[in-house]
Design an enzyme around this catalytic site. Structure first.
Site, PDB file in Angstrom:
ATOM      1  N   GLY A  72      42.519  40.263  54.744  1.00  0.00           N
ATOM      2  CA  GLY A  72      41.098  40.507  54.422  1.00  0.00           C
ATOM      3  C   GLY A  72      41.250  41.678  53.418  1.00  0.00           C
ATOM      4  N   CYS A  73      42.512  42.226  53.041  1.00  0.00           N
ATOM      5  CA  CYS A  73      42.291  43.447  52.079  1.00  0.00           C
ATOM      6  C   CYS A  73      42.623  42.881  50.669  1.00  0.00           C
ATOM      7  CB  CYS A  73      43.290  44.441  52.532  1.00  0.00           C
ATOM      8  SG  CYS A  73      43.162  45.304  53.996  1.00  0.00           S
ATOM      9  N   THR A  74      41.856  43.406  49.725  1.00  0.00           N
ATOM     10  CA  THR A  74      42.226  43.151  48.470  1.00  0.00           C
ATOM     11  C   THR A  74      43.706  43.450  48.112  1.00  0.00           C
ATOM     12  OG1 THR A  74      39.909  43.295  47.823  1.00  0.00           O
ATOM     13  CG2 THR A  74      41.463  43.351  46.085  1.00  0.00           C
ATOM     14  N   ALA A  75      43.970  44.581  48.350  1.00  0.00           N
ATOM     15  CA  ALA A  75      45.296  45.156  48.242  1.00  0.00           C
ATOM     16  C   ALA A  75      46.419  44.419  48.991  1.00  0.00           C
ATOM     17  CB  ALA A  75      45.266  46.879  48.259  1.00  0.00           C
TER      18      ALA A  75
END
Length: 179
Positions: A82-85
């Site tokens: 779920g994290c962009t990074a």
């Protein structure tokens, strides 16, 4: 999961630039503050900073002191979904039954989030980790309005909690002694 629990240094006022008026408390591992007390300290620290840029700089200070993360732990099972990074979280338990966390990211902002969460939850009791709610972290408003950044707190916390739950569900090894 790590074979041995390497100590994660506690943050202290002297280890970070003097941006905040209220430093995080450095406590010996044998006497950790409750996670709720560490959260209150973090909230107080960020609230003392008036400008969003000061809060972002402070978050980057936290990123700078994030302990090194082992390359061998950069695996899909440790990725935070779920994290962009790219963010990784590894978990273990020490001999006193307290949770140990290690984390890293390819983003300095996400590293700062990881470091803050580790400062709150590393060496916490499993029930403290499981009882933490993402809403409690929203008060640490650092001034980043991008939706993906706001959700980073939530995604990392959920991953720490799910990995804690996985660790707690592992059945204890039974040793059979000869008669």
């Amino acid at each position: 999961m790590r074979a041995s629990a390497t100590p994660v240094p506690s943050l202290s006022f002297t280890s970070l630039s003097p941006v905040a008026a209220t430093p995080m408390l450095a406590m010996p591992a044998s006497f950790p503050l409750a996670a709720s007390d560490r959260l209150l300290s973090l909230v107080s620290e960020f609230r003392s900073l008036q400008e969003p840029i000061e809060r972002v700089k402070r978050l980057l200070d936290y990123a700078a002191v994030l302990p090194a993360f082992e390359d061998s732990s950069r695996m899909d099972s440790n990725r935070v979904p779920g994290c962009t990074a790219q963010v990784w979280v590894d978990v273990g338990m020490d001999g006193q039954g307290r949770m140990r966390f290690w984390a890293d990211s390819d983003s300095e902002i996400a590293k700062g989030f990881c470091s803050c969460l580790m400062d709150i939850l590393d060496r916490a009791k499993p029930q403290e980790v499981m009882g933490m709610r993402a809403e409690e972290l929203r008060v640490v408003n650092i001034g980043i309005v991008a939706h993906s950044r706001v959700n980073t707190w939530h995604h990392i916390l959920v991953r720490m909690q799910s990995r804690t739950q996985e660790l707690l569900n592992v059945p204890a090894m039974v040793t059979y002694l000869p008669r």
